[in-house]
Design a protein around this motif. Structure first.
Motif, PDB file in Angstrom:
ATOM      1  N   THR A 196       0.820  -1.207   0.000  1.00  0.00           N
ATOM      2  CA  THR A 196       0.000   0.000   0.000  1.00  0.00           C
ATOM      3  C   THR A 196       0.854   1.257   0.000  1.00  0.00           C
ATOM      4  O   THR A 196       1.929   1.290   0.588  1.00  0.00           O
ATOM      5  CB  THR A 196      -0.944   0.052   1.219  1.00  0.00           C
ATOM      6  OG1 THR A 196      -0.196  -0.193   2.400  1.00  0.00           O
ATOM      7  CG2 THR A 196      -2.068  -0.927   1.093  1.00  0.00           C
ATOM      8  N   ARG A 197       0.374   2.273  -0.673  1.00  0.00           N
ATOM      9  CA  ARG A 197       0.939   3.622  -0.744  1.00  0.00           C
ATOM     10  C   ARG A 197       2.335   3.682  -1.366  1.00  0.00           C
ATOM     11  O   ARG A 197       3.063   4.636  -1.148  1.00  0.00           O
ATOM     12  CB  ARG A 197       0.954   4.270   0.631  1.00  0.00           C
ATOM     13  CG  ARG A 197      -0.437   4.318   1.250  1.00  0.00           C
ATOM     14  CD  ARG A 197      -0.474   5.125   2.448  1.00  0.00           C
ATOM     15  NE  ARG A 197      -0.788   6.497   2.028  1.00  0.00           N
ATOM     16  CZ  ARG A 197      -0.913   7.487   2.866  1.00  0.00           C
ATOM     17  NH1 ARG A 197      -0.731   7.284   4.131  1.00  0.00           N
ATOM     18  NH2 ARG A 197      -1.206   8.684   2.440  1.00  0.00           N
ATOM     19  N   ARG A 198       2.700   2.706  -2.162  1.00  0.00           N
ATOM     20  CA  ARG A 198       4.025   2.732  -2.784  1.00  0.00           C
ATOM     21  C   ARG A 198       4.166   3.895  -3.758  1.00  0.00           C
ATOM     22  O   ARG A 198       5.236   4.464  -3.877  1.00  0.00           O
ATOM     23  CB  ARG A 198       4.312   1.417  -3.505  1.00  0.00           C
ATOM     24  CG  ARG A 198       4.764   0.350  -2.560  1.00  0.00           C
ATOM     25  CD  ARG A 198       5.449  -0.746  -3.294  1.00  0.00           C
ATOM     26  NE  ARG A 198       5.938  -1.711  -2.323  1.00  0.00           N
ATOM     27  CZ  ARG A 198       6.833  -2.619  -2.603  1.00  0.00           C
ATOM     28  NH1 ARG A 198       7.327  -2.700  -3.801  1.00  0.00           N
ATOM     29  NH2 ARG A 198       7.239  -3.441  -1.684  1.00  0.00           N
ATOM     30  N   ARG A 199       3.092   4.225  -4.462  1.00  0.00           N
ATOM     31  CA  ARG A 199       3.177   5.356  -5.395  1.00  0.00           C
ATOM     32  C   ARG A 199       3.439   6.657  -4.669  1.00  0.00           C
ATOM     33  O   ARG A 199       4.204   7.493  -5.136  1.00  0.00           O
ATOM     34  CB  ARG A 199       1.883   5.466  -6.213  1.00  0.00           C
ATOM     35  CG  ARG A 199       1.954   4.659  -7.487  1.00  0.00           C
ATOM     36  CD  ARG A 199       0.788   4.950  -8.372  1.00  0.00           C
ATOM     37  NE  ARG A 199      -0.156   3.855  -8.185  1.00  0.00           N
ATOM     38  CZ  ARG A 199      -1.451   3.937  -8.311  1.00  0.00           C
ATOM     39  NH1 ARG A 199      -2.013   5.069  -8.637  1.00  0.00           N
ATOM     40  NH2 ARG A 199      -2.202   2.899  -8.120  1.00  0.00           N
ATOM     41  N   ARG A 200       2.822   6.837  -3.526  1.00  0.00           N
ATOM     42  CA  ARG A 200       3.035   8.057  -2.740  1.00  0.00           C
ATOM     43  C   ARG A 200       4.479   8.124  -2.238  1.00  0.00           C
ATOM     44  O   ARG A 200       5.112   9.169  -2.306  1.00  0.00           O
ATOM     45  CB  ARG A 200       2.049   8.087  -1.570  1.00  0.00           C
ATOM     46  CG  ARG A 200       2.247   9.202  -0.597  1.00  0.00           C
ATOM     47  CD  ARG A 200       1.656  10.480  -1.050  1.00  0.00           C
ATOM     48  NE  ARG A 200       1.708  11.456   0.044  1.00  0.00           N
ATOM     49  CZ  ARG A 200       1.923  12.724  -0.130  1.00  0.00           C
ATOM     50  NH1 ARG A 200       2.039  13.200  -1.341  1.00  0.00           N
ATOM     51  NH2 ARG A 200       1.977  13.537   0.896  1.00  0.00           N
TER      52      ARG A 200
ATOM     53  N   LEU B  68       5.939  15.655  11.046  1.00  0.00           N
ATOM     54  CA  LEU B  68       5.405  14.517  11.785  1.00  0.00           C
ATOM     55  C   LEU B  68       4.767  15.067  13.050  1.00  0.00           C
ATOM     56  O   LEU B  68       5.328  15.950  13.684  1.00  0.00           O
ATOM     57  CB  LEU B  68       6.518  13.553  12.196  1.00  0.00           C
ATOM     58  CG  LEU B  68       7.048  12.597  11.150  1.00  0.00           C
ATOM     59  CD1 LEU B  68       8.228  11.826  11.706  1.00  0.00           C
ATOM     60  CD2 LEU B  68       5.990  11.639  10.702  1.00  0.00           C
ATOM     61  N   ASP B  69       3.627  14.553  13.418  1.00  0.00           N
ATOM     62  CA  ASP B  69       3.056  15.010  14.686  1.00  0.00           C
ATOM     63  C   ASP B  69       3.723  14.270  15.836  1.00  0.00           C
ATOM     64  O   ASP B  69       4.565  13.406  15.638  1.00  0.00           O
ATOM     65  CB  ASP B  69       1.537  14.858  14.700  1.00  0.00           C
ATOM     66  CG  ASP B  69       1.079  13.422  14.534  1.00  0.00           C
ATOM     67  OD1 ASP B  69       1.931  12.551  14.356  1.00  0.00           O
ATOM     68  OD2 ASP B  69      -0.125  13.189  14.575  1.00  0.00           O
ATOM     69  N   ARG B  70       3.350  14.605  17.057  1.00  0.00           N
ATOM     70  CA  ARG B  70       4.005  14.013  18.227  1.00  0.00           C
ATOM     71  C   ARG B  70       3.800  12.513  18.323  1.00  0.00           C
ATOM     72  O   ARG B  70       4.579  11.810  18.920  1.00  0.00           O
ATOM     73  CB  ARG B  70       3.487  14.672  19.503  1.00  0.00           C
ATOM     74  CG  ARG B  70       4.002  16.057  19.689  1.00  0.00           C
ATOM     75  CD  ARG B  70       3.544  16.595  20.994  1.00  0.00           C
ATOM     76  NE  ARG B  70       2.136  16.264  21.189  1.00  0.00           N
ATOM     77  CZ  ARG B  70       1.382  16.738  22.139  1.00  0.00           C
ATOM     78  NH1 ARG B  70       1.885  17.569  23.002  1.00  0.00           N
ATOM     79  NH2 ARG B  70       0.119  16.414  22.263  1.00  0.00           N
TER      80      ARG B  70
ATOM     81  N   PRO C 188       4.682   8.679   7.380  1.00  0.00           N
ATOM     82  CA  PRO C 188       5.689   9.269   6.506  1.00  0.00           C
ATOM     83  C   PRO C 188       5.182   9.526   5.087  1.00  0.00           C
ATOM     84  O   PRO C 188       5.873  10.157   4.302  1.00  0.00           O
ATOM     85  CB  PRO C 188       6.819   8.242   6.514  1.00  0.00           C
ATOM     86  CG  PRO C 188       6.179   6.973   6.898  1.00  0.00           C
ATOM     87  CD  PRO C 188       5.022   7.325   7.773  1.00  0.00           C
ATOM     88  N   ALA C 189       3.996   9.060   4.768  1.00  0.00           N
ATOM     89  CA  ALA C 189       3.427   9.316   3.449  1.00  0.00           C
ATOM     90  C   ALA C 189       2.060   9.988   3.577  1.00  0.00           C
ATOM     91  O   ALA C 189       1.272   9.975   2.645  1.00  0.00           O
ATOM     92  CB  ALA C 189       3.298   8.019   2.659  1.00  0.00           C
ATOM     93  N   GLY C 190       1.775  10.573   4.731  1.00  0.00           N
ATOM     94  CA  GLY C 190       0.487  11.220   4.960  1.00  0.00           C
ATOM     95  C   GLY C 190       0.399  12.596   4.322  1.00  0.00           C
ATOM     96  O   GLY C 190       1.307  13.059   3.629  1.00  0.00           O
ATOM     97  N   LYS C 191      -0.712  13.263   4.571  1.00  0.00           N
ATOM     98  CA  LYS C 191      -0.936  14.587   3.985  1.00  0.00           C
ATOM     99  C   LYS C 191       0.044  15.626   4.516  1.00  0.00           C
ATOM    100  O   LYS C 191       0.388  16.567   3.816  1.00  0.00           O
ATOM    101  CB  LYS C 191      -2.363  15.038   4.268  1.00  0.00           C
ATOM    102  CG  LYS C 191      -3.390  14.259   3.512  1.00  0.00           C
ATOM    103  CD  LYS C 191      -4.782  14.755   3.819  1.00  0.00           C
ATOM    104  CE  LYS C 191      -5.809  13.920   3.080  1.00  0.00           C
ATOM    105  NZ  LYS C 191      -7.175  14.353   3.377  1.00  0.00           N
ATOM    106  N   ALA C 192       0.490  15.464   5.748  1.00  0.00           N
ATOM    107  CA  ALA C 192       1.407  16.439   6.339  1.00  0.00           C
ATOM    108  C   ALA C 192       2.802  16.364   5.720  1.00  0.00           C
ATOM    109  O   ALA C 192       3.550  17.330   5.779  1.00  0.00           O
ATOM    110  CB  ALA C 192       1.504  16.223   7.840  1.00  0.00           C
ATOM    111  N   ALA C 193       3.144  15.227   5.118  1.00  0.00           N
ATOM    112  CA  ALA C 193       4.462  15.066   4.493  1.00  0.00           C
ATOM    113  C   ALA C 193       4.449  15.750   3.130  1.00  0.00           C
ATOM    114  O   ALA C 193       3.897  15.252   2.173  1.00  0.00           O
ATOM    115  CB  ALA C 193       4.797  13.587   4.346  1.00  0.00           C
ATOM    116  N   LYS C 194       5.075  16.901   3.068  1.00  0.00           N
ATOM    117  CA  LYS C 194       5.095  17.670   1.824  1.00  0.00           C
ATOM    118  C   LYS C 194       6.254  17.261   0.927  1.00  0.00           C
ATOM    119  O   LYS C 194       6.249  17.527  -0.255  1.00  0.00           O
ATOM    120  CB  LYS C 194       5.172  19.153   2.146  1.00  0.00           C
ATOM    121  CG  LYS C 194       3.951  19.654   2.899  1.00  0.00           C
ATOM    122  CD  LYS C 194       4.195  21.067   3.405  1.00  0.00           C
ATOM    123  CE  LYS C 194       3.044  21.609   4.186  1.00  0.00           C
ATOM    124  NZ  LYS C 194       2.721  20.869   5.387  1.00  0.00           N
ATOM    125  N   GLY C 195       7.256  16.635   1.492  1.00  0.00           N
ATOM    126  CA  GLY C 195       8.415  16.188   0.734  1.00  0.00           C
ATOM    127  C   GLY C 195       9.471  15.641   1.663  1.00  0.00           C
ATOM    128  O   GLY C 195       9.460  15.903   2.858  1.00  0.00           O
TER     129      GLY C 195
END
Length: 184
Positions: free
Chosen positions: A53-57, A146-148, A153-160
């Motif tokens: 899962t999420r390999r493309r991201r 990353l939140d606390r 590591p591939a969520g919406k908060a990870a911009k790059g």
């Protein structure tokens, strides 16, 4: 970044092994043989789903990785693992309880599914490690993205991702602990 993926592998694996071992002791409603066969199938399916899962991201973020600047906050492997495990300890306890409770119906199946998800995380971290070795850079995620609780590591908060040299920090490619040579 692979450290965050790998942080959950060991707790999920061990919780699953203990739940499956305890669950295999009793016959359950369906019987031990059916429970073990169902557990083996769930182990394989869980490992494959989590690993794929999420390999493309991950790939898209890795291809767009920029060099880490001197003002980027990057943390050590041990701190990342500790933060992830502290932030998810109640989820791990809940997953263990559900896997153990399901063993009264289908012996060992829930525990083997939990162990399969841990195996899938190890496989995903190994895949990321191969990408890091091929690109000759460790992929890192800024701490403020990353939140606390550890975050994804591939969520919406990870911009790059940020790239550092392969020998930077205390993590090896794939999120494993860097082995230091003994001084002679």
């Amino acid at each position: 970044m692979a450290v965050v993926v790998r942080a959950g592998a060991a707790p999920l694996w061990w919780c699953g092994v203990f739940a499956a071992g305890i669950g295999a002791a009793g016959p359950g409603v369906t019987g031990r043989r059916i429970g073990m066969l169902a557990g083996a199938a769930l182990f394989l399916v869980g490992a494959a789903v989590v690993a794929l899962t999420r390999r493309r991201r991950y790939t898209a973020l890795a291809e767009g990785a920029s060099r880490a600047g001197k003002h980027d906050l990057l943390q050590d492997r041990a701190v990342t693992v500790r933060n992830w495990r502290r932030g998810h300890r109640w989820w791990l306890l809940f997953a263990f309880a559900v896997a153990l409770g399901s063993s009264f119906v289908v012996p060992a199946a829930g525990g083997m599914l939990l162990a399969g998800t841990g195996t899938g995380l190890w496989l995903k971290a190994a895949w990321l490690g191969r990408r890091e070795r091929a690109g000759e850079q460790l992929l890192r995620l800024r701490v403020d993205w990353l939140d606390r609780r550890g975050g994804s590591p591939a969520g919406k908060a990870a911009k790059g991702y940020r790239g550092t040299g392969i020998a930077a920090g205390d993590a090896a490619p794939g999120g494993t602990r860097r082995r230091t040579a003994a001084l002679v």
